[in-house]
Design a protein around this motif. Sequence first.
Motif, PDB file in Angstrom:
ATOM      1  N   ARG A  37       4.065  40.420  66.216  1.00  0.00           N
ATOM      2  CA  ARG A  37       4.155  40.695  64.777  1.00  0.00           C
ATOM      3  C   ARG A  37       5.505  40.238  64.253  1.00  0.00           C
ATOM      4  O   ARG A  37       6.511  40.386  64.944  1.00  0.00           O
TER       5      ARG A  37
ATOM      6  N   PHE B  18     -11.872  56.731  67.637  1.00  0.00           N
ATOM      7  CA  PHE B  18     -13.090  56.446  66.883  1.00  0.00           C
ATOM      8  C   PHE B  18     -13.332  54.931  66.925  1.00  0.00           C
ATOM      9  O   PHE B  18     -12.390  54.160  67.126  1.00  0.00           O
TER      10      PHE B  18
ATOM     11  N   GLY C 232      -9.654  50.125  57.056  1.00  0.00           N
ATOM     12  CA  GLY C 232      -9.673  50.460  58.481  1.00  0.00           C
ATOM     13  C   GLY C 232      -8.865  51.723  58.741  1.00  0.00           C
ATOM     14  O   GLY C 232      -9.290  52.625  59.474  1.00  0.00           O
ATOM     15  N   ASN C 233      -7.693  51.821  58.099  1.00  0.00           N
ATOM     16  CA  ASN C 233      -6.836  52.994  58.291  1.00  0.00           C
ATOM     17  C   ASN C 233      -7.471  54.269  57.722  1.00  0.00           C
ATOM     18  O   ASN C 233      -7.131  55.381  58.130  1.00  0.00           O
TER      19      ASN C 233
ATOM     20  N   LYS D 266      -3.453  42.391  68.970  1.00  0.00           N
ATOM     21  CA  LYS D 266      -2.749  41.261  68.329  1.00  0.00           C
ATOM     22  C   LYS D 266      -2.613  40.109  69.320  1.00  0.00           C
ATOM     23  O   LYS D 266      -2.176  40.324  70.453  1.00  0.00           O
TER      24      LYS D 266
ATOM     25  N   LEU E  47     -13.863  51.101  65.855  1.00  0.00           N
ATOM     26  CA  LEU E  47     -13.262  50.306  64.778  1.00  0.00           C
ATOM     27  C   LEU E  47     -14.322  49.920  63.762  1.00  0.00           C
ATOM     28  O   LEU E  47     -15.463  49.631  64.124  1.00  0.00           O
ATOM     29  N   LEU E  48     -13.932  49.919  62.538  1.00  0.00           N
ATOM     30  CA  LEU E  48     -14.813  49.447  61.474  1.00  0.00           C
ATOM     31  C   LEU E  48     -14.707  47.922  61.461  1.00  0.00           C
ATOM     32  O   LEU E  48     -13.618  47.378  61.279  1.00  0.00           O
TER      33      LEU E  48
ATOM     34  N   LYS F 185      -5.413  44.445  57.616  1.00  0.00           N
ATOM     35  CA  LYS F 185      -4.660  43.995  56.453  1.00  0.00           C
ATOM     36  C   LYS F 185      -4.425  42.491  56.503  1.00  0.00           C
ATOM     37  O   LYS F 185      -4.046  41.890  55.525  1.00  0.00           O
ATOM     38  N   SER F 186      -4.647  41.912  57.683  1.00  0.00           N
ATOM     39  CA  SER F 186      -4.236  40.517  57.856  1.00  0.00           C
ATOM     40  C   SER F 186      -5.199  39.508  57.234  1.00  0.00           C
ATOM     41  O   SER F 186      -4.849  38.365  57.066  1.00  0.00           O
TER      42      SER F 186
ATOM     43  N   ASP G 264      -8.658  50.797  69.482  1.00  0.00           N
ATOM     44  CA  ASP G 264      -7.581  49.917  69.963  1.00  0.00           C
ATOM     45  C   ASP G 264      -6.322  50.703  70.336  1.00  0.00           C
ATOM     46  O   ASP G 264      -5.398  50.150  70.926  1.00  0.00           O
TER      47      ASP G 264
ATOM     48  N   HIS H 142      -5.204  50.417  54.437  1.00  0.00           N
ATOM     49  CA  HIS H 142      -6.436  49.724  54.075  1.00  0.00           C
ATOM     50  C   HIS H 142      -7.644  50.489  54.605  1.00  0.00           C
ATOM     51  O   HIS H 142      -7.491  51.527  55.267  1.00  0.00           O
TER      52      HIS H 142
ATOM     53  N   GLY I 105      -7.859  54.632  66.202  1.00  0.00           N
ATOM     54  CA  GLY I 105      -8.969  53.704  66.421  1.00  0.00           C
ATOM     55  C   GLY I 105      -9.050  53.375  67.907  1.00  0.00           C
ATOM     56  O   GLY I 105      -8.098  53.616  68.665  1.00  0.00           O
TER      57      GLY I 105
ATOM     58  N   LYS J 248     -12.067  42.810  62.842  1.00  0.00           N
ATOM     59  CA  LYS J 248     -11.637  44.164  62.439  1.00  0.00           C
ATOM     60  C   LYS J 248     -11.274  44.184  60.956  1.00  0.00           C
ATOM     61  O   LYS J 248     -10.700  43.231  60.456  1.00  0.00           O
ATOM     62  N   PHE J 249     -11.632  45.249  60.310  1.00  0.00           N
ATOM     63  CA  PHE J 249     -11.162  45.474  58.949  1.00  0.00           C
ATOM     64  C   PHE J 249      -9.689  45.785  59.025  1.00  0.00           C
ATOM     65  O   PHE J 249      -9.305  46.830  59.528  1.00  0.00           O
TER      66      PHE J 249
HETATM   67  N1  LIG Z   1     -10.905  48.434  61.191  1.00  0.00           N
HETATM   68  C1  LIG Z   1     -10.446  49.576  61.646  1.00  0.00           C
HETATM   69  N2  LIG Z   1     -11.298  50.549  61.984  1.00  0.00           N
HETATM   70  C2  LIG Z   1     -10.865  51.729  62.431  1.00  0.00           C
HETATM   71  N3  LIG Z   1      -9.562  52.027  62.579  1.00  0.00           N
HETATM   72  C3  LIG Z   1      -8.671  51.101  62.270  1.00  0.00           C
HETATM   73  C4  LIG Z   1      -9.053  49.823  61.783  1.00  0.00           C
HETATM   74  N4  LIG Z   1      -7.929  49.110  61.535  1.00  0.00           N
HETATM   75  C5  LIG Z   1      -6.901  49.906  61.865  1.00  0.00           C
HETATM   76  N5  LIG Z   1      -7.343  51.089  62.306  1.00  0.00           N
HETATM   77  C6  LIG Z   1      -6.568  52.209  62.791  1.00  0.00           C
HETATM   78  O1  LIG Z   1      -5.519  52.477  61.875  1.00  0.00           O
HETATM   79  C7  LIG Z   1      -4.325  52.783  62.555  1.00  0.00           C
HETATM   80  C8  LIG Z   1      -3.252  51.805  62.140  1.00  0.00           C
HETATM   81  O2  LIG Z   1      -3.555  50.491  62.581  1.00  0.00           O
HETATM   82  P1  LIG Z   1      -2.707  49.148  62.347  1.00  0.00           P
HETATM   83  O3  LIG Z   1      -1.365  49.460  61.787  1.00  0.00           O
HETATM   84  O4  LIG Z   1      -2.777  48.338  63.603  1.00  0.00           O
HETATM   85  O5  LIG Z   1      -3.545  48.487  61.275  1.00  0.00           O
HETATM   86  P2  LIG Z   1      -3.975  47.080  60.980  1.00  0.00           P
HETATM   87  O6  LIG Z   1      -3.650  47.012  59.549  1.00  0.00           O
HETATM   88  O7  LIG Z   1      -5.342  46.950  61.439  1.00  0.00           O
HETATM   89  O8  LIG Z   1      -3.168  45.956  61.627  1.00  0.00           O
HETATM   90  P3  LIG Z   1      -3.450  44.437  61.462  1.00  0.00           P
HETATM   91  O9  LIG Z   1      -4.336  44.090  60.306  1.00  0.00           O
HETATM   92  O10 LIG Z   1      -2.073  43.929  61.296  1.00  0.00           O
HETATM   93  O11 LIG Z   1      -4.138  44.130  62.750  1.00  0.00           O
HETATM   94  C9  LIG Z   1      -4.707  52.778  64.040  1.00  0.00           C
HETATM   95  O12 LIG Z   1      -5.104  54.070  64.459  1.00  0.00           O
HETATM   96  C10 LIG Z   1      -5.864  51.840  64.100  1.00  0.00           C
HETATM   97  O13 LIG Z   1      -6.689  52.064  65.210  1.00  0.00           O
END
Ligand SMILES: Nc1ncnc2c1ncn2[C@@H]1O[C@H](COP(=O)(O)OP(=O)(O)OP(=O)(O)O)[C@@H](O)[C@H]1O
Length: 493
Positions: free
Chosen positions: A155, A290, A116-117, A151, A292-293, A303-304, A261, A114, A259, A300-301
């Motif tokens: 999960r 970097f 964020g990734n 989290k 987080l967006l 998938k949930s 986190d 997504h 990110g 946080k941006f």
């Molecule tokens: N909003 C975001 N901004 C920047 N990086 C992100 C963001 N969301 C996830 N990432 C980065 O993407 C990678 C994968 O993250 P992760 O699998 O936890 O994603 P997630 O989809 O955000 O999880 P969830 O929605 O279940 O919390 C990590 O390096 C994480 O820091």
Amino acid sequence: MAAAAAAAASRTLLCSHQKLIISSIYSTTTSKITHPFLHRIKNSAFFSSISCVQQLQSDPQTQTHGRHPNVVDTFERRGLLESITSDNLRSLASSNEKTLKVYCGFDPTAESLHLGNLLGIIVLSWFLRCGHQAVALIGGATARVGDPSGKSIERPELDIDTLEKNILGIRKTFSTIFGSSNVVILNNYDWWKDFSFLDFLKQVGRFARIGTMIAKESVKKRLESEQGLSFTEFSYQLLQGYDFLYLFQNKGVNVQIGGSDQWGNITAGTELIRKILQPDSDNEAYGLTFPLLLKSDGSKFGKSEDGAIWLSPSMLSPYKFYQYFFSVPDADVIRFLRILTFLDLEEIDELEKDMKRPSYVPNTAQRRLAEEVTHFVHGEDGLNEAVKATEALRPGAETKLDWKTIEAIAEDVPSCSLAYDQVLNVSLVDLSVSAGLFESKSAARRLLKQGGVYLNNNRVDSESKRIEPQDIVDDKVLLLSAGKKNKVVVRIA
Ligand SMILES: Nc1ncnc2c1ncn2[C@@H]1O[C@H](COP(=O)(O)OP(=O)(O)OP(=O)(O)O)[C@@H](O)[C@H]1O
Ligand SMILES: N[C@@H](Cc1ccc(O)cc1)C(=O)O
């Protein structure tokens, strides 16, 4: 404890307060959209192919004098830098003697990555553009454990079929985005599947300090929560830590990004490498995070939540993806251009100045953003599809329609399914009533006489018009319009 203190001391907090807040508005307003650039899409040079080298050398503040352009400085200037484990990384980043090999991991916890990734993918791409090497790691093993970072509850466990489907989906996105570049794609299940628990305790567990592990943000928060933290999730940091060690030792990877986190997991890796492999100071392992967006509500941006901005076209069409960026508020668009595109900063600054001028055409910056990001994620074909659908939806558009374009439009306008014989040879007046475009035949006839009824974006002026086989686009769909805005997609069931 000493390791925790050392890690804390070495952490360079650059902009911990900095969050990339953007609006969660998910509007699909199309009334203002026009596409003067449509004809330029075939010309890929229109899109940012500016390499880091070109960009930085034209910037007087970062004359590189023949060295690698400094990718860490680039991140800082674009708002893509939160922390680095050591300032040595900055010096190394511009050294000509050393090429960095960088990895970012993605757990396959959904069928698609997504927005964020995407930041991780963009940061990897910047390293590539600046002459370094990149590895995209799919966490086939780590996804079975579940990262507790950020989290509040454990999960859910994923079954093998779901995991495999997710891995396939993510690989597809990597191959569209990275294409023919030399990014190495790995799956950590390949080295975890034969690693026994006893071997893990001997080779890794022995070097990990419980105090350091408990002090990690992801663990501390969960220990205080009602649900607590399972041993499985507690171990996650060591799995990611060992990945870094494995990649450092076997693949020459010396930088991990993620990110903010991911800081605790990344430093778990640098700590293990330091303790187990004891590399000399000019062969260290580094971490870089970097910001987080975040959405405008501070979440946080990811998938949930509802309305995730998926990168896979099967989860969110390129058209919808494009529309999202086209609708970003003015207040966020410039920051987005800096973070999510590779456009020259000077060009972005110029756009920012333009936005304040009375002659500024609304949404010019958003269009640039939407074009750049859609092109990066969905390639030229995806962008083409998105722009065509956007243009076709513009009131009064006369774009030639194909099935894909009408299907993309169907996401934003009412649609219905009718059998072939309910459509073929039926009068347009009857069809537009049965499709719900008009309430009555008389209303349909009235507008038809005024020249306001369109079939597949072509004006119809004969009341006796019947649907012919060639009106059914690709044997599958038709687009009926009443006036410039009301449209209905008719699918052949
Ligand atoms: N909003 C975001 N901004 C920047 N990086 C992100 C963001 N969301 C996830 N990432 C980065 O993407 C990678 C994968 O993250 P992760 O699998 O936890 O994603 P997630 O989809 O955000 O999880 P969830 O929605 O279940 O919390 C990590 O390096 C994480 O820091
Ligand atoms: N922990 C990361 C994914 C990841 C997995 C394995 C790694 O080695 C690195 C990163 C996340 O959930 O976002």
